[in-house]
Design a protein around this motif. Structure first.
Motif, mmCIF file in Angstrom:
data_model
loop_
_atom_site.group_PDB
_atom_site.id
_atom_site.type_symbol
_atom_site.label_atom_id
_atom_site.label_comp_id
_atom_site.label_asym_id
_atom_site.label_seq_id
_atom_site.Cartn_x
_atom_site.Cartn_y
_atom_site.Cartn_z
ATOM 1 N N ALA A 50 23.362 -48.497 62.570
ATOM 2 C CA ALA A 50 22.692 -47.980 63.775
ATOM 3 C C ALA A 50 23.447 -48.214 65.078
ATOM 4 O O ALA A 50 22.844 -48.386 66.136
ATOM 5 C CB ALA A 50 21.275 -48.562 63.879
ATOM 6 N N SER A 51 24.784 -48.175 65.036
ATOM 7 C CA SER A 51 25.504 -48.373 66.303
ATOM 8 C C SER A 51 25.315 -47.191 67.257
ATOM 9 O O SER A 51 25.325 -47.362 68.475
ATOM 10 C CB SER A 51 26.982 -48.664 66.065
ATOM 11 O OG SER A 51 27.491 -47.842 65.075
ATOM 12 N N MET A 52 25.090 -45.992 66.701
ATOM 13 C CA MET A 52 24.828 -44.844 67.580
ATOM 14 C C MET A 52 23.470 -45.010 68.277
ATOM 15 O O MET A 52 23.314 -44.629 69.445
ATOM 16 C CB MET A 52 24.864 -43.549 66.766
ATOM 17 C CG MET A 52 24.795 -42.292 67.608
ATOM 18 S SD MET A 52 25.095 -40.841 66.585
ATOM 19 C CE MET A 52 24.649 -39.532 67.686
ATOM 20 N N THR A 97 22.881 -41.514 60.545
ATOM 21 C CA THR A 97 22.405 -41.830 59.196
ATOM 22 C C THR A 97 22.976 -43.175 58.749
ATOM 23 O O THR A 97 22.949 -43.503 57.582
ATOM 24 C CB THR A 97 22.852 -40.735 58.199
ATOM 25 O OG1 THR A 97 24.296 -40.724 58.170
ATOM 26 C CG2 THR A 97 22.362 -39.359 58.621
ATOM 27 N N ASP A 98 23.524 -43.920 59.723
ATOM 28 C CA ASP A 98 24.176 -45.199 59.407
ATOM 29 C C ASP A 98 23.168 -46.336 59.572
ATOM 30 O O ASP A 98 22.677 -46.551 60.683
ATOM 31 C CB ASP A 98 25.363 -45.398 60.363
ATOM 32 C CG ASP A 98 26.126 -46.677 60.076
ATOM 33 O OD1 ASP A 98 25.746 -47.408 59.126
ATOM 34 O OD2 ASP A 98 27.105 -46.951 60.799
ATOM 35 N N PRO A 99 22.881 -47.091 58.500
ATOM 36 C CA PRO A 99 21.937 -48.207 58.634
ATOM 37 C C PRO A 99 22.384 -49.223 59.692
ATOM 38 O O PRO A 99 21.555 -49.941 60.243
ATOM 39 C CB PRO A 99 21.917 -48.838 57.235
ATOM 40 C CG PRO A 99 22.433 -47.776 56.314
ATOM 41 C CD PRO A 99 23.358 -46.919 57.124
ATOM 42 N N LYS A 150 34.067 -42.630 63.880
ATOM 43 C CA LYS A 150 32.990 -41.657 63.575
ATOM 44 C C LYS A 150 31.933 -41.625 64.687
ATOM 45 O O LYS A 150 31.556 -40.561 65.165
ATOM 46 C CB LYS A 150 32.291 -42.034 62.247
ATOM 47 C CG LYS A 150 33.172 -41.894 61.026
ATOM 48 C CD LYS A 150 32.451 -42.313 59.762
ATOM 49 C CE LYS A 150 32.195 -43.801 59.663
ATOM 50 N NZ LYS A 150 33.396 -44.619 59.543
ATOM 51 N N THR A 151 31.463 -42.822 65.068
ATOM 52 C CA THR A 151 30.401 -42.867 66.077
ATOM 53 C C THR A 151 30.926 -42.404 67.437
ATOM 54 O O THR A 151 30.257 -41.645 68.147
ATOM 55 C CB THR A 151 29.822 -44.296 66.154
ATOM 56 O OG1 THR A 151 29.386 -44.670 64.835
ATOM 57 C CG2 THR A 151 28.647 -44.382 67.103
ATOM 58 N N THR A 152 32.138 -42.810 67.777
ATOM 59 C CA THR A 152 32.761 -42.387 69.045
ATOM 60 C C THR A 152 32.863 -40.864 69.100
ATOM 61 O O THR A 152 32.535 -40.244 70.121
ATOM 62 C CB THR A 152 34.170 -43.011 69.153
ATOM 63 O OG1 THR A 152 34.041 -44.425 69.051
ATOM 64 C CG2 THR A 152 34.861 -42.649 70.448
ATOM 65 N N VAL A 196 26.080 -35.210 63.086
ATOM 66 C CA VAL A 196 25.541 -36.280 62.244
ATOM 67 C C VAL A 196 26.584 -37.366 62.009
ATOM 68 O O VAL A 196 27.635 -37.120 61.399
ATOM 69 C CB VAL A 196 25.081 -35.719 60.876
ATOM 70 C CG1 VAL A 196 24.344 -36.804 60.087
ATOM 71 C CG2 VAL A 196 24.188 -34.495 61.055
ATOM 72 N N ASP A 197 26.293 -38.573 62.461
ATOM 73 C CA ASP A 197 27.135 -39.753 62.204
ATOM 74 C C ASP A 197 26.753 -40.320 60.833
ATOM 75 O O ASP A 197 25.576 -40.292 60.457
ATOM 76 C CB ASP A 197 26.850 -40.793 63.302
ATOM 77 C CG ASP A 197 27.853 -41.942 63.300
ATOM 78 O OD1 ASP A 197 28.910 -41.834 62.641
ATOM 79 O OD2 ASP A 197 27.554 -42.951 63.974
ATOM 80 N N THR A 198 27.748 -40.806 60.091
ATOM 81 C CA THR A 198 27.470 -41.303 58.730
ATOM 82 C C THR A 198 28.063 -42.707 58.553
ATOM 83 O O THR A 198 28.903 -43.138 59.346
ATOM 84 C CB THR A 198 28.061 -40.327 57.677
ATOM 85 O OG1 THR A 198 29.475 -40.260 57.862
ATOM 86 C CG2 THR A 198 27.452 -38.941 57.784
HETATM 87 MG MG LIG Z 1 29.938 -45.905 63.275
#
Ligand SMILES: [Mg+2]
Ligand SMILES: Nc1ncnc2c1ncn2[C@@H]1O[C@H](COP(=O)(O)OP(=O)(O)OP(=O)(O)O)[C@@H](O)[C@H]1O
Length: 237
Positions: A49-51, A45-47, A16-18, A90-92
């Motif tokens: 926070a890798s993005m 929106t991911d706690p 997802k983040t990639t 938006v990343d989730t």
């Molecule tokens: Mg991710």
């Protein structure tokens, strides 16, 4: 009003983040504005926070604006109303625990990209997210096969396509292939548009150009010169 594209799958580690970072980077880059005036916003929106970590490492070279807003429900519920940007990616989160964040974001979404890996153990969790969260949201969605390594042969890819066809899940024609460059990019603080200009890097970028064309549609949102650039890049291997 911005187009809100949500990247979602409650299975962790499917890309997802990639996909969010590189798709946002390609769209921002091809739309060709300055770093101070980009038409693209990336949102995490991911706690976990890798993005955010990745975006911070890229720094000033990041071709899109970025917001971390897992703890900002006010902003999540206003995404569609943002007028400053043309596209918001938006990343989730990749867990079942934060389903309320995903549901909130889906209320703002124009379309959903569901990355899955060509790996049978990943199918069922993806199907669960699709059937229990994405389909009820009534937002158009498509599955994206990510991280396929051509060196492993066609059979995993074929099996994945057969599974998706049997489920009647809509899919992107683009497959994002596995490249070490993608795996290293977050730690090295680069996105596909900063990769070196060699053959392998161009091939790796090409998948994201193809995906951008599919996501934005045949006339969708990219200026004419950028569509030409993308088509040229897509034909380069
Ligand atoms: Mg991710
Ligand atoms: N196409 C690809 N080629 C090479 N590596 C990839 C590719 N897609 C993803 N990866 C790698 O797989 C790992 C998981 O990817 P990523 O972090 O994007 O998944 P995610 O779905 O966002 O995970 P989470 O659910 O934990 O947020 C990362 O190390 C990433 O670099």
């Amino acid at each position: 009003m911005a187009h809100v594209h949500v990247i979602a799958n409650q299975k962790g580690g499917v890309g997802k983040t990639t996909v969010t970072v590189n798709l946002a980077a390609v769209v921002a880059d091809t739309m060709g504005r300055t770093a101070e005036d980009t038409p693209v916003l990336g949102v995490s929106t991911d706690p976990q926070a890798s993005m955010l970590e990745w975006a911070t490492r890229v720094g000033d070279e990041l071709p899109f604006d970025f917001e971390q807003c897992d703890d900002d429900p006010g902003m999540l519920s206003r995404l569609r109303a943002i007028t400053k940007y043309e596209h918001i990616f938006v990343d989730t989160p990749g867990t079942l625990e934060n389903q309320s964040i995903l549901e909130e974001v889906l209320r703002q979404a124009d379309d959903v990209i569901v990355p899955i890996e060509p790996e049978p153990l990943a199918f069922q969790p993806a199907a669960r997210t699709i059937q229990s969260v994405i389909v009820p949201s009534k937002v158009p969605w498509r599955v994206l096969i990510n991280n396929w390594d051509p060196r492993d042969g066609e059979s995993d890819l074929q099996q994945t396509r057969e599974y998706l066809a049997a489920k009647r899940f809509p899919i992107f024609n683009t497959v994002i292939r596995h490249y070490k460059l993608h795996t290293r990019a977050a730690a090295e603080g680069v996105t596909v548009v900063q990769y070196a200009k060699n053959r392998v890097a161009l091939e790796a970028r090409q998948d994201f150009f193809r995906l951008a064309l599919e996501v934005l549609g045949s006339n969708g949102g990219l200026p004419k010169h950028a569509r030409t650039d993308a088509v040229v890049a897509a034909g380069r291997s």
